[in-house]
Design a protein around this motif. Structure first.
Motif, PDB file in Angstrom:
ATOM      1  N   TYR A 299       0.816  -1.213   0.000  1.00 43.31           N
ATOM      2  CA  TYR A 299       0.000   0.000   0.000  1.00 43.31           C
ATOM      3  C   TYR A 299       0.850   1.262   0.000  1.00 43.31           C
ATOM      4  O   TYR A 299       0.443   2.296  -0.502  1.00 43.31           O
ATOM      5  CB  TYR A 299      -0.963   0.027   1.187  1.00 43.31           C
ATOM      6  CG  TYR A 299      -2.144  -0.908   1.019  1.00 43.31           C
ATOM      7  CD1 TYR A 299      -2.927  -0.842  -0.117  1.00 43.31           C
ATOM      8  CD2 TYR A 299      -2.456  -1.844   1.974  1.00 43.31           C
ATOM      9  CE1 TYR A 299      -3.993  -1.698  -0.302  1.00 43.31           C
ATOM     10  CE2 TYR A 299      -3.521  -2.702   1.810  1.00 43.31           C
ATOM     11  CZ  TYR A 299      -4.282  -2.634   0.666  1.00 43.31           C
ATOM     12  OH  TYR A 299      -5.330  -3.471   0.490  1.00 43.31           O
ATOM     13  N   GLY A 300       2.021   1.241   0.583  1.00 44.38           N
ATOM     14  CA  GLY A 300       2.925   2.384   0.532  1.00 44.38           C
ATOM     15  C   GLY A 300       3.303   2.705  -0.904  1.00 44.38           C
ATOM     16  O   GLY A 300       3.438   3.863  -1.296  1.00 44.38           O
ATOM     17  N   ASP A 301       3.436   1.673  -1.697  1.00 47.98           N
ATOM     18  CA  ASP A 301       3.743   1.848  -3.114  1.00 47.98           C
ATOM     19  C   ASP A 301       2.546   2.462  -3.841  1.00 47.98           C
ATOM     20  O   ASP A 301       2.719   3.206  -4.812  1.00 47.98           O
ATOM     21  CB  ASP A 301       4.106   0.485  -3.700  1.00 47.98           C
ATOM     22  CG  ASP A 301       4.676   0.584  -5.085  1.00 47.98           C
ATOM     23  OD1 ASP A 301       5.366   1.588  -5.351  1.00 47.98           O
ATOM     24  OD2 ASP A 301       4.447  -0.336  -5.898  1.00 47.98           O
TER      25      ASP A 301
ATOM     26  N   ARG B  86       1.771   9.791  -9.011  1.00 43.97           N
ATOM     27  CA  ARG B  86       2.178   9.746 -10.431  1.00 43.97           C
ATOM     28  C   ARG B  86       0.947   9.864 -11.330  1.00 43.97           C
ATOM     29  O   ARG B  86       1.001  10.545 -12.365  1.00 43.97           O
ATOM     30  CB  ARG B  86       2.938   8.441 -10.698  1.00 43.97           C
ATOM     31  CG  ARG B  86       3.373   8.256 -12.098  1.00 43.97           C
ATOM     32  CD  ARG B  86       4.520   9.189 -12.449  1.00 43.97           C
ATOM     33  NE  ARG B  86       4.882   8.964 -13.835  1.00 43.97           N
ATOM     34  CZ  ARG B  86       5.066   9.916 -14.722  1.00 43.97           C
ATOM     35  NH1 ARG B  86       4.972  11.166 -14.347  1.00 43.97           N
ATOM     36  NH2 ARG B  86       5.370   9.636 -15.956  1.00 43.97           N
ATOM     37  N   LEU B  87      -0.154   9.245 -10.945  1.00 40.04           N
ATOM     38  CA  LEU B  87      -1.387   9.333 -11.733  1.00 40.04           C
ATOM     39  C   LEU B  87      -1.893  10.773 -11.781  1.00 40.04           C
ATOM     40  O   LEU B  87      -2.325  11.248 -12.837  1.00 40.04           O
ATOM     41  CB  LEU B  87      -2.463   8.416 -11.143  1.00 40.04           C
ATOM     42  CG  LEU B  87      -3.829   8.438 -11.829  1.00 40.04           C
ATOM     43  CD1 LEU B  87      -3.701   7.945 -13.270  1.00 40.04           C
ATOM     44  CD2 LEU B  87      -4.830   7.620 -11.070  1.00 40.04           C
ATOM     45  N   ASP B  88      -1.826  11.494 -10.661  1.00 42.92           N
ATOM     46  CA  ASP B  88      -2.231  12.902 -10.641  1.00 42.92           C
ATOM     47  C   ASP B  88      -1.373  13.720 -11.596  1.00 42.92           C
ATOM     48  O   ASP B  88      -1.878  14.593 -12.305  1.00 42.92           O
ATOM     49  CB  ASP B  88      -2.133  13.474  -9.224  1.00 42.92           C
ATOM     50  CG  ASP B  88      -3.223  12.948  -8.307  1.00 42.92           C
ATOM     51  OD1 ASP B  88      -4.237  12.440  -8.831  1.00 42.92           O
ATOM     52  OD2 ASP B  88      -3.049  13.054  -7.076  1.00 42.92           O
ATOM     53  N   GLU B  89      -0.062  13.447 -11.631  1.00 43.28           N
ATOM     54  CA  GLU B  89       0.817  14.163 -12.552  1.00 43.28           C
ATOM     55  C   GLU B  89       0.437  13.893 -14.001  1.00 43.28           C
ATOM     56  O   GLU B  89       0.411  14.800 -14.832  1.00 43.28           O
ATOM     57  CB  GLU B  89       2.274  13.751 -12.317  1.00 43.28           C
ATOM     58  CG  GLU B  89       2.854  14.221 -11.013  1.00 43.28           C
ATOM     59  CD  GLU B  89       4.247  13.657 -10.770  1.00 43.28           C
ATOM     60  OE1 GLU B  89       4.836  13.064 -11.697  1.00 43.28           O
ATOM     61  OE2 GLU B  89       4.736  13.820  -9.643  1.00 43.28           O
ATOM     62  N   ILE B  90       0.125  12.650 -14.302  1.00 44.21           N
ATOM     63  CA  ILE B  90      -0.250  12.283 -15.678  1.00 44.21           C
ATOM     64  C   ILE B  90      -1.569  12.950 -16.063  1.00 44.21           C
ATOM     65  O   ILE B  90      -1.710  13.464 -17.172  1.00 44.21           O
ATOM     66  CB  ILE B  90      -0.350  10.747 -15.808  1.00 44.21           C
ATOM     67  CG1 ILE B  90       1.046  10.128 -15.686  1.00 44.21           C
ATOM     68  CG2 ILE B  90      -0.994  10.353 -17.127  1.00 44.21           C
ATOM     69  CD1 ILE B  90       1.046   8.613 -15.564  1.00 44.21           C
ATOM     70  N   GLU B  91      -2.534  12.982 -15.130  1.00 42.88           N
ATOM     71  CA  GLU B  91      -3.815  13.630 -15.424  1.00 42.88           C
ATOM     72  C   GLU B  91      -3.628  15.117 -15.661  1.00 42.88           C
ATOM     73  O   GLU B  91      -4.260  15.697 -16.549  1.00 42.88           O
ATOM     74  CB  GLU B  91      -4.800  13.394 -14.276  1.00 42.88           C
ATOM     75  CG  GLU B  91      -5.351  11.996 -14.236  1.00 42.88           C
ATOM     76  CD  GLU B  91      -6.264  11.767 -13.045  1.00 42.88           C
ATOM     77  OE1 GLU B  91      -6.327  12.636 -12.140  1.00 42.88           O
ATOM     78  OE2 GLU B  91      -6.922  10.716 -13.018  1.00 42.88           O
TER      79      GLU B  91
END
Length: 174
Positions: free
Chosen positions: A51-53, A60-65
């Motif tokens: 879960y830490g990962d 990273r997903l927020d950056e891609i969005e």
């Protein structure tokens, strides 16, 4: 025992046999208890190790969005933030204006807290004008009574006075 009974008695659905239960051992010391607790905690932590990962992956997903947003969506976000900041300006101006007007007109802190409650500058100016006008009207009027002690309606003497004035005024004319 039939296969159907084995399924009902805790057998696994895939046909394999259940694991052999561990024999019961009584806890006799604090060390045994601590060891059992430590084993249980490590097993539970092992379940949630990845879960830490997931937090890093979510970032990273927020950056891609953000990278995939169109120019219009980014402009809309900037406009929304600017409108929120602009909405705060009148109340900030009113707070500073209130302090200035209190000092300028010498309004007491108690009166300012009670009467100057507006959060927009226009209403605040109206409140100050009304408060200052009321104070100046009191000073103009004061406690002065124009004809204090005078009694404009005295009884009895007016008829006699008018009679004597008329009598003597005739005598002076003749």
């Amino acid at each position: 025992m039939t296969e159907q009974q084995g399924g009902q008695n805790g057998g696994q659905q895939d046909g394999s046999t259940p694991p052999e239960p561990k024999p019961f051992t009584p806890i006799t010391s604090q060390d045994d208890l601590n060891r059992i607790i430590a084993d249980r905690v490590s097993r539970e932590r092992g379940k949630f190790a990845d879960y830490g990962d997931l937090k890093a992956k979510a970032g990273r997903l927020d950056e891609i969005e953000q990278a995939n947003k169109s120019e219009i969506e980014r402009a809309n976000d900037r406009v929304t933030k600017a409108e929120a900041e602009a909405a705060k300006v009148p109340s900030l101006v009113a707070g500073q204006l209130r302090e200035h007007l209190v000092k300028l007109h010498g309004i007491s802190t108690e009166d300012a807290d009670l009467f100057l409650t507006a959060s927009d500058p226009e209403t605040l100016l109206k409140q100050v004008d009304r408060l200052v006008d009321r104070g100046s009207q009191r000073k103009k009027q004061g406690n002065h009574v124009p004809r204090e002690g005078a009694n404009p309606t005295s009884s009895g003497g007016d008829d006699m006075r008018s009679f004597t004035n008329e009598l003597f005024s005739r005598a002076l004319k003749e």
